[in-house]
Design a protein around this motif. Structure first.
Motif, PDB file in Angstrom:
ATOM      1  N   TRP A  71       0.850  -1.200   0.000  1.00  0.00           N
ATOM      2  CA  TRP A  71       0.000   0.000   0.000  1.00  0.00           C
ATOM      3  C   TRP A  71       0.890   1.256   0.000  1.00  0.00           C
ATOM      4  CZ3 TRP A  71      -3.282   1.623   4.874  1.00  0.00           C
ATOM      5  CH2 TRP A  71      -4.141   2.663   4.522  1.00  0.00           C
ATOM      6  N   LEU A  72       1.880   1.259   0.893  1.00  0.00           N
ATOM      7  CA  LEU A  72       2.785   2.411   0.967  1.00  0.00           C
ATOM      8  C   LEU A  72       3.646   2.515  -0.287  1.00  0.00           C
ATOM      9  CD1 LEU A  72       4.090   4.697   2.923  1.00  0.00           C
ATOM     10  CD2 LEU A  72       1.929   3.656   3.464  1.00  0.00           C
ATOM     11  N   LYS A  73       3.949   1.379  -0.904  1.00  0.00           N
ATOM     12  CA  LYS A  73       4.692   1.432  -2.168  1.00  0.00           C
ATOM     13  C   LYS A  73       3.860   2.211  -3.188  1.00  0.00           C
ATOM     14  CE  LYS A  73       7.689  -2.657  -2.053  1.00  0.00           C
ATOM     15  NZ  LYS A  73       8.167  -3.844  -2.761  1.00  0.00           N
ATOM     16  N   ALA A  74       2.565   1.888  -3.229  1.00  0.00           N
ATOM     17  CA  ALA A  74       1.670   2.557  -4.178  1.00  0.00           C
ATOM     18  C   ALA A  74       1.594   4.053  -3.876  1.00  0.00           C
ATOM     19  CB  ALA A  74       0.281   1.917  -4.115  1.00  0.00           C
ATOM     20  N   ILE A  75       1.454   4.377  -2.599  1.00  0.00           N
ATOM     21  CA  ILE A  75       1.308   5.784  -2.204  1.00  0.00           C
ATOM     22  C   ILE A  75       2.581   6.567  -2.526  1.00  0.00           C
ATOM     23  CG2 ILE A  75       1.105   7.287  -0.168  1.00  0.00           C
ATOM     24  CD1 ILE A  75      -1.376   5.942   0.286  1.00  0.00           C
ATOM     25  N   LEU A  76       3.726   6.010  -2.167  1.00  0.00           N
ATOM     26  CA  LEU A  76       4.986   6.728  -2.410  1.00  0.00           C
ATOM     27  C   LEU A  76       5.242   6.863  -3.903  1.00  0.00           C
ATOM     28  CD1 LEU A  76       7.273   5.172   0.360  1.00  0.00           C
ATOM     29  CD2 LEU A  76       6.347   7.478   0.280  1.00  0.00           C
ATOM     30  N   PHE A  77       4.974   5.800  -4.646  1.00  0.00           N
ATOM     31  CA  PHE A  77       5.179   5.865  -6.096  1.00  0.00           C
ATOM     32  C   PHE A  77       4.292   6.966  -6.696  1.00  0.00           C
ATOM     33  CE2 PHE A  77       4.559   4.845 -10.505  1.00  0.00           C
ATOM     34  CZ  PHE A  77       5.816   4.434 -10.930  1.00  0.00           C
ATOM     35  N   SER A  78       3.055   7.021  -6.257  1.00  0.00           N
ATOM     36  CA  SER A  78       2.131   8.041  -6.793  1.00  0.00           C
ATOM     37  C   SER A  78       2.581   9.442  -6.415  1.00  0.00           C
ATOM     38  CB  SER A  78       0.716   7.835  -6.259  1.00  0.00           C
ATOM     39  OG  SER A  78       0.332   6.518  -6.415  1.00  0.00           O
ATOM     40  N   LEU A  79       3.035   9.576  -5.172  1.00  0.00           N
ATOM     41  CA  LEU A  79       3.496  10.890  -4.709  1.00  0.00           C
ATOM     42  C   LEU A  79       4.666  11.400  -5.545  1.00  0.00           C
ATOM     43  CD1 LEU A  79       3.764  10.973  -0.808  1.00  0.00           C
ATOM     44  CD2 LEU A  79       2.772  12.689  -2.312  1.00  0.00           C
ATOM     45  N   LEU A  80       5.574  10.491  -5.842  1.00  0.00           N
ATOM     46  CA  LEU A  80       6.787  10.892  -6.560  1.00  0.00           C
ATOM     47  C   LEU A  80       6.563  11.002  -8.067  1.00  0.00           C
ATOM     48  CD1 LEU A  80       9.412   8.758  -4.624  1.00  0.00           C
ATOM     49  CD2 LEU A  80       8.908  11.183  -4.371  1.00  0.00           C
ATOM     50  N   HIS A  81       5.430  10.535  -8.517  1.00  0.00           N
ATOM     51  CA  HIS A  81       5.133  10.628  -9.958  1.00  0.00           C
ATOM     52  C   HIS A  81       3.831  11.380 -10.149  1.00  0.00           C
ATOM     53  CE1 HIS A  81       7.945   7.228  -9.689  1.00  0.00           C
ATOM     54  NE2 HIS A  81       8.337   7.603 -10.868  1.00  0.00           N
ATOM     55  N   GLN A  82       3.755  12.522  -9.517  1.00  0.00           N
ATOM     56  CA  GLN A  82       2.494  13.274  -9.562  1.00  0.00           C
ATOM     57  C   GLN A  82       2.155  13.757 -10.961  1.00  0.00           C
ATOM     58  OE1 GLN A  82       1.860  16.210  -6.428  1.00  0.00           O
ATOM     59  NE2 GLN A  82       3.120  15.002  -5.057  1.00  0.00           N
ATOM     60  N   PHE A 122      16.881   3.519 -12.857  1.00  0.00           N
ATOM     61  CA  PHE A 122      15.944   4.197 -11.943  1.00  0.00           C
ATOM     62  C   PHE A 122      16.053   5.701 -12.108  1.00  0.00           C
ATOM     63  CE2 PHE A 122      15.995   0.128 -10.035  1.00  0.00           C
ATOM     64  CZ  PHE A 122      14.850   0.019  -9.282  1.00  0.00           C
ATOM     65  N   THR A 123      14.885   6.357 -12.201  1.00  0.00           N
ATOM     66  CA  THR A 123      14.928   7.818 -12.265  1.00  0.00           C
ATOM     67  C   THR A 123      15.138   8.344 -10.844  1.00  0.00           C
ATOM     68  OG1 THR A 123      12.551   7.788 -12.107  1.00  0.00           O
ATOM     69  CG2 THR A 123      13.473   8.105 -14.310  1.00  0.00           C
ATOM     70  N   SER A 124      15.667   9.531 -10.734  1.00  0.00           N
ATOM     71  CA  SER A 124      15.919  10.121  -9.413  1.00  0.00           C
ATOM     72  C   SER A 124      14.676  10.882  -8.937  1.00  0.00           C
ATOM     73  CB  SER A 124      17.107  11.070  -9.532  1.00  0.00           C
ATOM     74  OG  SER A 124      17.387  11.631  -8.292  1.00  0.00           O
ATOM     75  N   PRO A 125      14.306  10.790  -7.679  1.00  0.00           N
ATOM     76  CA  PRO A 125      14.902   9.968  -6.634  1.00  0.00           C
ATOM     77  C   PRO A 125      14.520   8.494  -6.801  1.00  0.00           C
ATOM     78  CG  PRO A 125      12.944  11.099  -5.811  1.00  0.00           C
ATOM     79  CD  PRO A 125      13.128  11.558  -7.207  1.00  0.00           C
ATOM     80  N   ARG A 126      15.496   7.631  -6.486  1.00  0.00           N
ATOM     81  CA  ARG A 126      15.210   6.198  -6.579  1.00  0.00           C
ATOM     82  C   ARG A 126      14.321   5.808  -5.392  1.00  0.00           C
ATOM     83  NH1 ARG A 126      21.143   3.565  -7.153  1.00  0.00           N
ATOM     84  NH2 ARG A 126      21.127   4.131  -4.945  1.00  0.00           N
ATOM     85  N   LEU A 127      13.273   5.072  -5.701  1.00  0.00           N
ATOM     86  CA  LEU A 127      12.370   4.609  -4.639  1.00  0.00           C
ATOM     87  C   LEU A 127      12.566   3.101  -4.490  1.00  0.00           C
ATOM     88  CD1 LEU A 127      10.008   4.998  -2.675  1.00  0.00           C
ATOM     89  CD2 LEU A 127       8.444   4.890  -4.626  1.00  0.00           C
ATOM     90  N   LEU A 128      13.059   2.703  -3.321  1.00  0.00           N
ATOM     91  CA  LEU A 128      13.380   1.289  -3.087  1.00  0.00           C
ATOM     92  C   LEU A 128      12.791   0.864  -1.748  1.00  0.00           C
ATOM     93  CD1 LEU A 128      17.095   1.772  -4.130  1.00  0.00           C
ATOM     94  CD2 LEU A 128      15.443   0.390  -5.414  1.00  0.00           C
ATOM     95  N   ALA A 129      12.689  -0.431  -1.545  1.00  0.00           N
ATOM     96  CA  ALA A 129      12.078  -0.907  -0.292  1.00  0.00           C
ATOM     97  C   ALA A 129      12.984  -1.925   0.385  1.00  0.00           C
ATOM     98  CB  ALA A 129      10.727  -1.542  -0.591  1.00  0.00           C
ATOM     99  N   THR A 130      12.739  -2.127   1.660  1.00  0.00           N
ATOM    100  CA  THR A 130      13.490  -3.155   2.393  1.00  0.00           C
ATOM    101  C   THR A 130      12.739  -3.569   3.656  1.00  0.00           C
ATOM    102  OG1 THR A 130      15.643  -3.744   3.326  1.00  0.00           O
ATOM    103  CG2 THR A 130      14.875  -1.539   3.832  1.00  0.00           C
TER     104      THR A 130
END
Ligand code: A3P
Length: 317
Positions: A71-82, A122-130
């Protein structure tokens, strides 16, 4: 160790020196730097620790397993690709076509496929998870300026979600469910993927207090209760605040809602390269589902552990 590919002699030797115990699935877990991992997980974490070089601009989503990472992956991805919002969010958004674990990959999986993965695409900023605990992140990542968003969830729902998820991974000959009592006991003793759960949470919580500009601490429950408020806080933390027009906030929340994501074709029928079905990451998406599974004794035990572990901190889960 036989089921794990590309386990080097060096890693095999290190792993053989670690305390181990039978895990939730019929495979061993090992105790490394204060946390429990399957052999396969360790084989992914060790190269991350040695090879991964963070950039100051990186945004890392860290989480405990089953806290709503997707869910947070989706939210962060959307935020960074507004910008997709302004083009045509409903038709062309990558979230509608691709699995989130591909769009926002786990560092661990990238390093499982390749010791030195090429992240240049990856475009900047790189969005990664762990899922790696704070104390085991590569040293320079803690010193660098990259931002970490941490997500966790109350331990009872986390446990139930993990139990259900693990059941999907059980080999057919073993059955369709693992013992609730046994896995619950292991969870309470800390023997679960990236467990002890409480130590994982505390590590990032303390880091967020010490470095609030760098580590953002968020719970699944907060996100459920006040999604608009949390999304705006997240956007400011990441330096991409919303304009006065709040339509965009609502649009991102709608796009990333359980209802929307779980019904997408890619999430109903798609599979990850690891073989996991995308749909296994969307079960109920509710707070408090644990009431249907845990007995009063179990509730008493897990609540007591939470109270003891978080004693002295302001943390409530
Ligand atoms: P449940 O098993 O309780 O339903 P993770 O991504 O860390 O593996 O977490 C998976 C959990 O998050 C599952 O919880 C899943 O249903 C829930 N989830 C997935 N997408 C969600 C969304 N958009 N909103 C809320 N919860 C979601």
């Amino acid at each position: 160790f036989r089921c794990v590919n590309n386990l080097t002699d060096e890693r095999r030797e290190l792993i053989s020196t670690l305390p181990f115990e039978l895990g939730w699935l019929p495979m061993f877990m090992h105790f490394y730097q204060g946390f429990w991992y399957t052999t396969r997980q360790l084989n992914m974490i060790l190269p991350v620790q040695h090879q991964f070089r963070a950039l100051d601009s990186d945004i890392i989503l860290a989480s405990t397993p089953k806290s709503g990472t997707i869910w947070l992956k989706a939210i962060l991805f959307s935020l960074l690709h507004q910008s997709y919002y302004y083009s045509n969010i409903t038709v062309d958004h990558p979230l509608l076509r691709k699995n989130l674990h591909e769009l926002v990959p786990f560092l661990e999986f990238l390093h499982m496929l390749d010791m030195n993965p090429d992240l240049s695409a990856f475009t900047s900023p790189r969005l990664l998870a762990t899922h790696i605990p704070f104390g085991s992140l590569p040293e320079f990542m803690k010193d660098f300026e990259c931002k970490i968003v941490y997500l966790c969830r109350n331990p009872k729902d986390t446990y139930v979600s993990l139990w259900q998820f693990t059941n999907n991974l059980l080999p057919k000959e073993i059955g369709t469910t693992s013992s609730l009592e046994e896995t619950f006991d292991k969870f309470c003793r800390g023997v679960s993927m990236d467990g002890p759960f409480w130590d994982h949470v505390l590590g990032y919580y303390k880091a967020s207090l010490e470095m609030p500009h760098k580590v953002f601490f968020l719970t699944y429950e907060e996100m459920k209760e006040k999604p608009r408020e949390q999304l705006k806080r997240l956007a400011s933390f990441l330096g991409c605040p919303f304009s006065e027009d709040e339509e965009e906030v609502d649009e991102i929340l709608r796009l990333c809602s359980f209802d929307n994501l779980s019904k997408l074709e890619v999430n109903q029928n798609g599979k990850l390269s690891t073989g996991h079905e995308n749909k296994s990451f969307f079960r109920k998406g509710e707070v408090g589902d644990w009431v249907s599974y845990l007995t009063p004794d179990m509730i008493e035990r897990i609540d007591r552990i939470t109270e003891e572990k978080f004693h002295g901190s302001d943390l409530k889960l």
